[in-house]
Enzyme design. Structure first.
Site, PDB file in Angstrom:
ATOM      1  N   ASP A 218      -6.803  -5.202  -3.441  1.00 55.33           N
ATOM      2  CA  ASP A 218      -6.976  -3.777  -3.133  1.00 55.33           C
ATOM      3  C   ASP A 218      -6.905  -2.901  -4.391  1.00 55.33           C
ATOM      4  O   ASP A 218      -5.864  -2.811  -5.047  1.00 55.33           O
ATOM      5  CB  ASP A 218      -5.907  -3.291  -2.146  1.00 55.33           C
ATOM      6  CG  ASP A 218      -5.835  -4.112  -0.866  1.00 55.33           C
ATOM      7  OD1 ASP A 218      -6.073  -5.338  -0.925  1.00 55.33           O
ATOM      8  OD2 ASP A 218      -5.524  -3.531   0.180  1.00 55.33           O
TER       9      ASP A 218
ATOM     10  N   HIS B 242      -7.749  -9.312   5.991  1.00 53.91           N
ATOM     11  CA  HIS B 242      -6.951  -8.138   5.645  1.00 53.91           C
ATOM     12  C   HIS B 242      -5.834  -7.989   6.663  1.00 53.91           C
ATOM     13  O   HIS B 242      -6.074  -7.621   7.819  1.00 53.91           O
ATOM     14  CB  HIS B 242      -7.872  -6.912   5.649  1.00 53.91           C
ATOM     15  CG  HIS B 242      -7.260  -5.731   5.011  1.00 53.91           C
ATOM     16  ND1 HIS B 242      -7.211  -5.575   3.640  1.00 53.91           N
ATOM     17  CD2 HIS B 242      -6.650  -4.653   5.533  1.00 53.91           C
ATOM     18  CE1 HIS B 242      -6.600  -4.438   3.362  1.00 53.91           C
ATOM     19  NE2 HIS B 242      -6.243  -3.860   4.486  1.00 53.91           N
TER      20      HIS B 242
ATOM     21  N   HIS C  73      -7.967   0.998   6.008  1.00 51.05           N
ATOM     22  CA  HIS C  73      -8.235   2.338   5.451  1.00 51.05           C
ATOM     23  C   HIS C  73      -9.720   2.654   5.336  1.00 51.05           C
ATOM     24  O   HIS C  73     -10.087   3.664   4.729  1.00 51.05           O
ATOM     25  CB  HIS C  73      -7.582   2.482   4.066  1.00 51.05           C
ATOM     26  CG  HIS C  73      -6.092   2.598   4.137  1.00 51.05           C
ATOM     27  ND1 HIS C  73      -5.457   3.735   4.590  1.00 51.05           N
ATOM     28  CD2 HIS C  73      -5.109   1.715   3.836  1.00 51.05           C
ATOM     29  CE1 HIS C  73      -4.143   3.544   4.557  1.00 51.05           C
ATOM     30  NE2 HIS C  73      -3.908   2.325   4.106  1.00 51.05           N
TER      31      HIS C  73
ATOM     32  N   HIS D 178      -0.712  -5.731  -0.902  1.00 52.28           N
ATOM     33  CA  HIS D 178      -0.676  -5.289  -2.301  1.00 52.28           C
ATOM     34  C   HIS D 178       0.289  -6.109  -3.155  1.00 52.28           C
ATOM     35  O   HIS D 178       0.562  -5.745  -4.296  1.00 52.28           O
ATOM     36  CB  HIS D 178      -0.351  -3.792  -2.425  1.00 52.28           C
ATOM     37  CG  HIS D 178      -1.402  -2.883  -1.864  1.00 52.28           C
ATOM     38  ND1 HIS D 178      -1.533  -1.550  -2.219  1.00 52.28           N
ATOM     39  CD2 HIS D 178      -2.391  -3.112  -0.964  1.00 52.28           C
ATOM     40  CE1 HIS D 178      -2.540  -1.008  -1.563  1.00 52.28           C
ATOM     41  NE2 HIS D 178      -3.065  -1.923  -0.782  1.00 52.28           N
TER      42      HIS D 178
ATOM     43  N   HIS E  82      -4.224  -6.586   1.699  1.00 55.07           N
ATOM     44  CA  HIS E  82      -3.514  -5.532   2.450  1.00 55.07           C
ATOM     45  C   HIS E  82      -2.065  -5.321   2.014  1.00 55.07           C
ATOM     46  O   HIS E  82      -1.612  -4.193   1.968  1.00 55.07           O
ATOM     47  CB  HIS E  82      -3.559  -5.751   3.965  1.00 55.07           C
ATOM     48  CG  HIS E  82      -2.785  -4.736   4.754  1.00 55.07           C
ATOM     49  ND1 HIS E  82      -3.215  -3.425   4.886  1.00 55.07           N
ATOM     50  CD2 HIS E  82      -1.597  -4.807   5.446  1.00 55.07           C
ATOM     51  CE1 HIS E  82      -2.342  -2.753   5.640  1.00 55.07           C
ATOM     52  NE2 HIS E  82      -1.351  -3.562   5.979  1.00 55.07           N
TER      53      HIS E  82
ATOM     54  N   GLU F 199     -10.481  -0.725  -0.301  1.00 54.31           N
ATOM     55  CA  GLU F 199     -10.049   0.172   0.789  1.00 54.31           C
ATOM     56  C   GLU F 199      -9.125   1.301   0.341  1.00 54.31           C
ATOM     57  O   GLU F 199      -8.928   2.255   1.089  1.00 54.31           O
ATOM     58  CB  GLU F 199      -9.378  -0.636   1.912  1.00 54.31           C
ATOM     59  CG  GLU F 199      -8.000  -1.150   1.538  1.00 54.31           C
ATOM     60  CD  GLU F 199      -7.030  -1.202   2.704  1.00 54.31           C
ATOM     61  OE1 GLU F 199      -7.444  -1.033   3.850  1.00 54.31           O
ATOM     62  OE2 GLU F 199      -5.836  -1.414   2.450  1.00 54.31           O
ATOM     63  N   ASN F 200      -8.530   1.196  -0.857  1.00 52.74           N
ATOM     64  CA  ASN F 200      -7.644   2.266  -1.353  1.00 52.74           C
ATOM     65  C   ASN F 200      -8.181   2.893  -2.634  1.00 52.74           C
ATOM     66  O   ASN F 200      -7.437   3.540  -3.378  1.00 52.74           O
ATOM     67  CB  ASN F 200      -6.234   1.719  -1.630  1.00 52.74           C
ATOM     68  CG  ASN F 200      -5.652   0.965  -0.463  1.00 52.74           C
ATOM     69  OD1 ASN F 200      -5.525  -0.249  -0.501  1.00 52.74           O
ATOM     70  ND2 ASN F 200      -5.314   1.686   0.593  1.00 52.74           N
TER      71      ASN F 200
END
Ligand SMILES: [Fe+2]
Ligand SMILES: [Fe+2]
Length: 263
Positions: free
Chosen positions: A9, A152, A69, A179, A177, A40-41
């Site tokens: 991510d 994820h 996200h 991290h 997901h 996604e981030n």
């Protein structure tokens, strides 16, 4: 042999700038054929904008995966159907904008990427990823055996169960997901490489890419807080996979972590 690299991510500007600035040298150093990144981030920690996605694709990321996200930036739902290299989880209901898989042509043959979201402790309850992935993989395997799946999810067990469910059917199952990179890389008995979580690309002095003080405040007060993106040196977390391009079997999986100094 085809060599794939998957980045965890990407969190905000620190993560994406570091990838954009260093991708060419990473490609050269490790002789990477194909890059995938979870984005996604990438937009301030919340989703991804079309512009950011285009910047990442232009710098050499072949496919961008996402997760819970995915819809945080309101422009994405409109745009995602125009850019098949940006995936949303495949287990959204039929009719959701975008797609959860893609097959791309490379100099070493076709590579497929799939993106699914787990269900345990996740805020959206999507369709069963075990069934949905198996159905899609049946279709994609008529085109290529080189298939990488981003699962994820929050729990280690669901991601491991998905990997065992897909063992022998895909080249690799890589978790995203949380991290936080796990140290359990392995090749399952039927040739699928697996890593429970690949980690993130974001500020090193942080809580999952956010400023520690504000995250701490959230836990101490239970009040809503603005979770600012942390700054400073950036840790890039990824996995490098060697795949037999004919059979799709994984030959090796290696974790990657590198700290990039930001002046
Ligand atoms: Fe994330
Ligand atoms: Fe996520």
């Amino acid at each position: 042999m085809i060599r794939l690299m998957f980045f965890g991510d990407i969190v905000g500007e620190p993560g994406r700038s570091t990838i954009i600035e260093n991708l060419a040298s990473i490609k050269e150093e490790f002789k990477i054929d194909f890059f995938v990144a979870n984005g996604e981030n990438a937009a301030g920690g919340k989703g991804i904008t079309p512009k950011i996605a285009i910047d990442l694709l232009r710098c050499g990321i072949a496919v961008i995966t996402t997760g819970d996200h995915v819809w945080d930036q309101k422009d994405l739902a409109q745009w995602i159907s125009t850019e098949p290299r940006v995936l949303r989880p495949i287990n959204y209901p039929a009719g959701t904008p975008g797609a959860g898989s893609i097959v791309l042509e490379t100099a070493k043959g076709k590579v497929g990427v799939l993106n699914a979201q787990c269900r345990t402790f996740m805020k959206q309850l999507l369709e069963n990823p075990f069934d949905r992935l198996r159905q899609e993989i049946e279709i994609l395997r008529t085109e290529t055996n080189v298939l990488l799946v981003d699962v994820h999810g929050e729990t280690t067990s669901e991601k491991a169960a998905l990997a065992w469910h897909l063992d022998g059917k895909v080249s690799a199952v890589i978790g995203t997901h949380t991290h936080v990179q796990t140290a359990d890389e392995r090749i399952l008995p039927n040739g699928t490489a697996f890593l429970t979580d690949v980690g993130m690309c974001g500020a090193d002095i942080s809580i999952l890419g956010r400023e520690p003080a504000v995250v701490l405040q959230k836990f101490l007060t239970s009040m809503p807080t603005q979770l600012h993106i942390a700054r400073g040196d950036v840790r890039i977390c990824a996995a490098i996979l060697d795949i037999d391009e004919l059979t799709g079997r994984a030959l090796s999986i290696q974790r990657f972590q590198r700290l990039y100094k930001v002046s």
